[in-house]
Design an enzyme around this catalytic site. Structure first.
Site, PDB file in Angstrom:
ATOM      1  N   GLU A   1       2.685   1.755  -2.318  1.00  0.00           N
ATOM      2  CA  GLU A   1       2.627   2.019  -0.877  1.00  0.00           C
ATOM      3  C   GLU A   1       3.823   2.809  -0.343  1.00  0.00           C
ATOM      4  O   GLU A   1       4.632   2.293   0.448  1.00  0.00           O
ATOM      5  CB  GLU A   1       2.495   0.702  -0.099  1.00  0.00           C
ATOM      6  CG  GLU A   1       1.149   0.043  -0.270  1.00  0.00           C
ATOM      7  CD  GLU A   1       0.933  -1.128   0.683  1.00  0.00           C
ATOM      8  OE1 GLU A   1       1.920  -1.685   1.182  1.00  0.00           O
ATOM      9  OE2 GLU A   1      -0.224  -1.475   0.924  1.00  0.00           O
TER      10      GLU A   1
ATOM     11  N   GLU B   1      -6.122  -2.513  -2.896  1.00  0.00           N
ATOM     12  CA  GLU B   1      -5.914  -3.875  -2.390  1.00  0.00           C
ATOM     13  C   GLU B   1      -6.909  -4.101  -1.259  1.00  0.00           C
ATOM     14  O   GLU B   1      -6.885  -3.380  -0.259  1.00  0.00           O
ATOM     15  CB  GLU B   1      -4.490  -4.038  -1.844  1.00  0.00           C
ATOM     16  CG  GLU B   1      -3.418  -3.826  -2.885  1.00  0.00           C
ATOM     17  CD  GLU B   1      -2.003  -3.997  -2.321  1.00  0.00           C
ATOM     18  OE1 GLU B   1      -1.854  -4.474  -1.180  1.00  0.00           O
ATOM     19  OE2 GLU B   1      -1.046  -3.623  -3.023  1.00  0.00           O
TER      20      GLU B   1
HETATM   21  C1  GAL Z   1       0.393  -4.616   0.947  1.00  0.00           C
HETATM   22  C2  GAL Z   1       1.285  -4.634  -0.292  1.00  0.00           C
HETATM   23  C3  GAL Z   1       1.100  -5.902  -1.097  1.00  0.00           C
HETATM   24  C4  GAL Z   1       1.108  -7.091  -0.197  1.00  0.00           C
HETATM   25  C5  GAL Z   1       0.025  -6.937   0.839  1.00  0.00           C
HETATM   26  C6  GAL Z   1      -0.095  -8.113   1.756  1.00  0.00           C
HETATM   27  O1  GAL Z   1       0.913  -3.802   1.940  1.00  0.00           O
HETATM   28  O2  GAL Z   1       1.027  -3.543  -1.129  1.00  0.00           O
HETATM   29  O3  GAL Z   1       2.136  -5.997  -2.043  1.00  0.00           O
HETATM   30  O4  GAL Z   1       2.352  -7.205   0.406  1.00  0.00           O
HETATM   31  O5  GAL Z   1       0.296  -5.819   1.610  1.00  0.00           O
HETATM   32  O6  GAL Z   1      -1.120  -7.931   2.694  1.00  0.00           O
END
Ligand code: GAL
Length: 656
Positions: A149, A321
């Site tokens: 990110e 994710e």
């Molecule tokens: C994203 C990140 C993850 C985790 C997640 C939580 O921004 O890549 O590592 O922190 O958010 O929602």
């Protein structure tokens, strides 16, 4: 479109280093039982992989990916450069990023590095090389993720000494001589002339404002550093792990670097979709809308990013994710409505995602994210999302997948325009992303599939409608593409109102040749949201309004109530002389779609369509049910039902 674009798989983000080794085998087996086949590891593991300089401990990671491979999973191996360990930060504390207030940001969370720091770049190359030498040929490693990110936690801009030195070199390469810089920046104004490149400082802590071009160049420089930082890892991975795909995980509404530039070096773009967290955090939706979609997310926000990121790496993209339950970081963190986890997954697949991967496998017991749901509870019992992942897997297996359809409509998107209007909004509500997102929403409200294309590589061939709004400066490729385009073109306010040097064009905005659009914007005003300028026929301009002189080749097609041009047309091009409110926007977009010969449906709020090959997907973000019989009277669903339930997905075969 390559073959992979027709495959669909489910993944998960996994942190073996955070759990006892005796859980690894059962975890791998349970993942497979849920329908998961792709597992991402390693992005935060540097301190476990190298607890002290040169003391590499890769055995545990090897063991864990061997276990995953034995259970049939392929592995996304991450470089761990998003979380440099304390010993490294202590060795070179000036690698820490510096905020706009001039204060150094500290160790103890993540992304604590400055993209410009050459020493840190060398360290990233070193750990990437070591990992790629060890795992580059591992049969389970099919994909590499660089870092994690970029830009998250406002880390693209850093005001460090490294950034200052890098910026000066960047300026020297761009302008050649400081006289040229002074001229093009207009530095006679306020006596801002510089005697040398080394005299230029970073634009922070001003007395009044900095010159907009000074800030824009710093934004361009900073974006270029993200690209350069990423490219170092990409080059090493290509050399030492040939045949593997390289991916990075972008985020929703993070606009601080040019994702087309980073995406150009990747095989696959991906993004991290947190629909409920982002509803409050990033969509600027009204309170009423936030209440309505509290457990579903803004119905167009995910789709917008699916369509944007699909364009950044030429068609191949993933969700790296996906939110499985309540997150921990938004002002409120509700649970998704039943069915939404399945819906979000199917929606991404319908927009062409190859893999949808959940964050995370098991909810953490310790540290910052202990309040963030996973597919498993902290005690290893299944969380509610697990069953929806099983259902998603049966749905994707039941459908034959084709490459996503090229849409009739394209929105042209441009990161520097976002930066330009952040620097010079000229009215607090003017936001480039919002302007384009609101147009996207209107198009989707008409049941249309939309592609987003880069302003520098605008693929308009075969399309029927192209939209450019708020573009701060034209480029030749785009003007040529519009000239060759025989569909309808909509040009939104403020387009072409600056040159690349952030000056007002000599010919005045919109700075297009007369044969394309024979108008001159003579004056602009920004207006309060509660002081609309009515337009004849219904609706009004808010936020932004332009006074336009219309030349011989163009015609006024709509006027404001006080008689000024509101919409001007010339052949297939229309220009909006303001930021339309919802009513006006919907009317104008509907009109443009009709003129372009595109069939539309007026969809209920919360219902959205996406075409993927012969399949038409219908999604219901709302918590009412809808009868799709009226929408598609003769179509038989191949998945789901004609009575579309809340969180429901219905798929029709629309093969002619
Ligand atoms: C994203 C990140 C993850 C985790 C997640 C939580 O921004 O890549 O590592 O922190 O958010 O929602």
């Amino acid at each position: 479109m390559n073959e992979a674009a027709t495959s669909r798989s489910i993944g998960v983000c996994y942190y073996p280093e955070q759990w006892p080794q005796n859980t690894w085998e059962p975890d791998a087996a349970r993942m497979a039982e849920l329908g998961i086949s792709v597992v991402r590891v390693g992005e935060f593991a540097w301190s476990q992989l190298e607890p002290a300089r040169g003391d590499f401990r890769f055995d545990w990671l090897e063991r864990s990916i061997d276990i995953l491979a034995a259970a049939g999973h392929s592995v996304v191996m991450c470089t761990p450069t998003t979380a440099p360990p304390k010993w490294l930060v202590d060795e070179m504390p000036d690698m820490l990023p510096v905020g706009a207030d001039g204060r150094q940001r500290q160790f103890g969370s993540r992304r604590h590095y400055c993209f410009s720091h050459q020493g840190y770049r060398r360290e990233c190359a070193r750990i990437t090389r070591a990992l790629a030498e060890k795992f580059g040929s591992h049969q389970a490693v099919t994909t590499w993720q660089t870092d994690n990110e970029y830009g998250c936690h406002e880390t693209t801009l850093s005001y460090s000494t490294a950034a200052r030195d890098g910026f000066r070199q960047w300026l020297a390469a761009r302008y050649g001589t400081v006289e040229e810089l002074n001229e093009r920046w207009g530095n006679r104004f306020w006596s801002m002339e510089y005697p040398s490149f080394d005299a230029v400082e970073l634009p922070h802590n001003p007395v009044a404002q900095f010159s907009p071009i000074h800030v824009l160049d710093f934004r361009r420089y900073s974006s270029d550093q993200v690209v350069a930082f990423n490219r170092i890892q990409v080059d090493i991975l290509r050399e030492l792990s040939p045949g593997r795909d390289i991916v990075h995980n972008f985020m929703g509404r993070i606009l601080s670097f040019d994702h087309f530039d980073v995406g150009g070096d990747l095989d696959i773009s991906s993004w991290d979709a947190y629909p409920l967290g982002k509803l409050i955090d990033r969509t600027r939706s009204t309170q009423e809308r936030q209440r309505r979609f509290m457990r579903a997310g803004e119905p167009d926000f995910q789709a917008f990013h699916h369509d944007l990121y699909r364009a950044t790496s030429k068609g191949r993209w993933w969700i790296m994710e996906q939110q499985p339950g309540p997150v921990n970081w938004a002002p409120f963190n509700p649970a998704p409505r039943d069915g939404m986890v399945r819906l979000w997954g199917l929606e991404a697949f319908a927009h062409g995602a190859e893999t949808v991967s959940y964050f995370r496998w098991r909810q953490a017991r310790h540290a910052q994210e202990q309040m963030h749901a996973g597919l498993m509870r902290p005690d290893g019992v299944e969380a509610p999302a697990a069953d929806e992942v099983r259902e998603l897997k049966s749905a994707i297996d039941a459908l034959g997948w084709q490459p996503t359809t090229k849409a009739d409509v394209a929105i042209i998107f441009d990161y520097p325009s976002q930066w330009a209007w952040e620097i010079q909004p000229h009215g607090t509500d003017f936001d480039y992303f919002d302007l384009n997102f609101t147009i996207y929403r209107a198009l989707r409200g008409l049941g249309l599939s939309v592609d987003i294309v880069s302003s520098r590589d605008p693929d308009l061939a075969g399309r029927k409608l192209a939209v450019v709004a708020g573009l701060f400066c034209w480029n030749e490729a785009l003007v040529d593409a519009l000239r060759d385009f025989d569909g309808q073109v909509l040009i939104g306010p403020r387009s072409g109102s600056k040159t690349q040097d952030f000056a007002i064009p000599e010919a005045m905005p919109p700075d297009l040749p007369e044969d394309l659009l024979d108008i001159t914007v003579t004056r602009v005003e920004s207006i309060r949201g509660d002081c609309p300028i009515p337009v004849e026929g219904g609706g009004s301009f808010r936020t932004w309004h332009e006074f336009v002189e219309v030349g011989e080749k163009a015609n006024i097609t709509a006027k404001t109530a006080d008689g000024n041009p509101a919409v001007v047309s010339q052949a297939n091009v229309s220009y909006w002389c303001g930021w339309p409110d919802e009513e006006l926007r919907d009317r104008l977009i509907n009109q443009a779609a009709n003129e372009a010969g595109i069939a539309t449906h007026t969809l209920p709020d919360g219902v959205r369509l996406r075409r993927c090959g012969d399949h038409l997907f219908v999604f219901n973000y709302a918590d009412e049910e809808f009868d799709l019989g009226d929408l598609l009277p003769d179509a038989e669903p191949i998945l789901g039902e004609t009575m579309l339930k809340p969180s429901g997905v219905t798929v029709f075969n629309i093969k002619p």
